[in-house]
Motif scaffolding. Structure first.
Motif, short mmCIF file in Angstrom:
data_model
loop_
_atom_site.label_atom_id
_atom_site.label_comp_id
_atom_site.label_asym_id
_atom_site.label_seq_id
_atom_site.Cartn_x
_atom_site.Cartn_y
_atom_site.Cartn_z
N PRO A 20 0.81 -1.23 0.00
CA PRO A 20 0.00 0.00 0.00
C PRO A 20 0.84 1.27 0.00
N GLU A 21 2.08 1.19 0.52
CA GLU A 21 2.93 2.38 0.57
C GLU A 21 3.33 2.85 -0.83
N LEU A 22 3.10 2.02 -1.83
CA LEU A 22 3.38 2.41 -3.21
C LEU A 22 2.55 3.62 -3.62
N PHE A 23 1.41 3.80 -2.98
CA PHE A 23 0.52 4.89 -3.32
C PHE A 23 0.71 6.12 -2.43
N ASP A 24 1.72 6.09 -1.58
CA ASP A 24 2.01 7.23 -0.71
C ASP A 24 2.65 8.35 -1.53
N PRO A 25 2.01 9.51 -1.65
CA PRO A 25 2.57 10.59 -2.48
C PRO A 25 3.96 11.03 -2.04
N SER A 26 4.24 10.96 -0.75
CA SER A 26 5.55 11.40 -0.26
C SER A 26 6.67 10.47 -0.71
N LEU A 27 6.32 9.23 -1.08
CA LEU A 27 7.33 8.26 -1.53
C LEU A 27 7.36 8.10 -3.04
N LEU A 28 6.52 8.88 -3.72
CA LEU A 28 6.34 8.66 -5.16
C LEU A 28 7.64 8.83 -5.93
N ARG A 29 8.38 9.88 -5.64
CA ARG A 29 9.60 10.15 -6.40
C ARG A 29 10.64 9.06 -6.18
N GLU A 30 10.83 8.68 -4.93
CA GLU A 30 11.84 7.65 -4.64
C GLU A 30 11.42 6.29 -5.19
N THR A 31 10.13 5.98 -5.09
CA THR A 31 9.63 4.72 -5.63
C THR A 31 9.79 4.68 -7.13
N TYR A 32 9.50 5.79 -7.80
CA TYR A 32 9.68 5.87 -9.25
C TYR A 32 11.14 5.64 -9.62
N HIS A 33 12.05 6.18 -8.82
CA HIS A 33 13.48 6.01 -9.09
C HIS A 33 13.87 4.54 -8.99
#
Length: 499
Positions: free
Chosen positions: A230-243
């Motif tokens: 579910p943390e995949l949808f956390d906006p605060s982690l979006l940039r790092e997850t995309y990286h």
């Protein structure tokens, strides 16, 4: 009703017996690998499953460059049967046996029993299948669920179950995609199945069902992500997850410039007669105007295009080529039995003779192929350092965190690796997502009692001085492994034989 069930029972019993036989043959063909690591990624999957089992979520804490469903499944499997590496590998063995059985079913329904049995023979002796079947990787599991998605559509019973079959097929394909994104290469072949398969009732009805299947696939994929990460949808982690998920897989052409599709095919040159057999089967089918088995053809083309464009092409990608080739080769074997509905032209007889020659050639070189496969299976076994494992186990009671680039060792000692460094890979290092600096930052954040450097030479060279400055001492060094402990963690520093 009872009579109907009784009539079906022997068929199900035969299927269960065949699945059990395939599993036993597969298990007997694989060497015992206790005390060894078969691939560097095995330790990554085991550690991620171990951390997830303890409640650490993906992406917010466990940093990963793929969807995590395989490791979530692995965590559940290990919870049920034990956390030994061999137990984890057994899950892959079972899924590989299921894949072989599903291929047997598809070939049997289309061509009959004899071609399906020969398909299993060719699959077991296609280079790479047994290696992938015994290694804790996603190489075969995603194909198991992808092929199961097709089987549900083809072997479903009647229109009354069509909606249920479409939903189940979409769910299985969603699982396949989130085990390994390569499963999207099956989508063109699945689209063809809906649009051109006679069972779908014509292309208009097939297009309607394809739309329903696609919507279900999208919704179920999102649902699986919500459940597993579910943390995949956390906006605060979006940039790092995309990286991690996207950027780390780009620009890898110079990471392993020699690891291309062409190099992979050259390495498996003994499978060339198998490829010729598949090609001859396609030609004969087209010449006779018979219904073509397009699914493996489209799948093979999709795989060839994708693997021809990406770098590096790892050794375990080969099953993406060999499995559809075996499927097509089974069709060629079916052409050995003349069909009374058409007359053979001279060229058809010539082609059939070619099929027989190629098949006997494959059988004749089986001892050579078996020797190559046996050598490859044992070559993939990388013995682990028992003394290092014992040292880590002695440190485990006083250790809360470990920083390492080789998590198989702390996993065997039941020690926790810092979640954000549970996965350290060549692609992450090459892309800059991980570096010696990120290791230093993790050390400063978690203050691990133990630091083990074993896989990447650049980390061993870059981190020795920062570790010394932070009060770490070298406790053990051997076979490229450097084990550092924080001052006060242990009472004794042992001599080393590796600088």
């Amino acid at each position: 009703m009872i009579k109907h069930v009784g009539a079906c029972l022997p068929m199900w019993a035969r299927h269960v017996a065949m699945l059990l036989l395939v599993y036993l043959l597969l298990r007997a063909s694989l060497p015992l690998s206790a005390g060894s690591e078969l691939d560097a990624d095995e330790g990554l999957h085991l550690m991620m499953a171990w951390l997830f089992h303890q409640g650490y979520p993906f992406f917010s804490e466990i940093r990963y460059d793929h969807f995590p469903l395989f490791d979530v499944m692995l965590a559940g499997w290990l919870e049920l049967f034990g956390f030994a590496p061999q137990v984890g590998r057994e899950m892959v063995v079972l899924l590989a046996a299921l894949l072989a059985w599903l291929l047997y079913l598809l070939v049997q329904v289309r061509y009959g029993v004899l071609p399906s049995i020969i398909a299993l023979f060719l699959l077991f002796f296609s280079e790479g299948f047994l290696i992938s079947a015994g290694t804790l990787l996603q190489a075969l599991p995603w194909m198991t669920f992808g092929i199961a998605s097709l089987v549900v559509l083809r072997l479903g019973r009647g229109d009354d179950a069509c909606a249920r079959n479409i939903l189940l097929s979409a769910m299985l394909m969603a699982i396949a995609i989130q085990i390994k994104l390569f499963a999207v290469l099956l989508l063109p072949a699945m689209a063809g199945e809906f649009l051109f398969c006679p069972r779908m009732g014509g292309w208009r009805e097939g297009a309607k069902r394809l739309l329903h299947w696609s919507v279900a696939l999208a919704l179920l994929s999102v649902l699986l992500l919500v459940i597993t990460a579910p943390e995949l949808f956390d906006p605060s982690l979006l940039r790092e997850t995309y990286h991690y998920l996207v950027v780390s897989h780009l620009g890898l052409d110079d990471l392993r410039p020699t690891m291309t599709l062409w190099a992979l095919l050259q390495h498996h040159i003994r499978d060339f007669p198998l490829l010729l057999l598949a090609m001859v089967g396609v030609v004969l089918t087209l010449r006779h105007g018979a219904r073509m088995e397009w699914f493996p053809v489209v799948w093979l083309i999709s795989d060839a295009v994708a693997l021809g464009l990406i770098h590096p092409v790892w050794y375990h990608y080969y099953t993406m080529i060999s499995i559809p080739v075996v499927w097509l080769a089974a069709g060629a074997v079916a052409e050995l039995v003349p069909d009374a509905s058409y007359r053979d032209a001279a060229v058809d007889r010539w082609f059939r003779q070619g099929v027989g020659i190629l098949l006997w050639l494959l059988i004749a070189i089986t001892p050579l192929r078996a020797g190559d496969i046996s050598h490859a299976l044992h070559a993939h076994q990388n013995p682990l350092d028992d003394r290092l494992v014992g040292t880590l186990k002695s440190l485990a009671p006083t250790t809360h965190w470990v920083v390492t680039d080789r998590p198989i060792y702390p996993y065997l000692a039941q020690m926790n690796v810092v979640p954000e460094l549970a996965v350290t890979s060549l692609s992450l290092m090459h892309s800059g997502a991980q570096s010696a600096q990120s290791y230093v930052q993790a050390i400063d954040r978690y203050h691990p009692e133990v630091v083990l450097l074993n896989r990447f030479r650049q980390l061993r060279l870059a981190l020795r001085e920062p570790l010394r400055q932070r009060g770490y001492v070298l406790m053990y060094g051997s076979r490229g492994a450097l084990l550092f402990v924080r001052a006060g963690t242990t009472a004794k520093v042992v001599s080393t034989d590796a600088g």
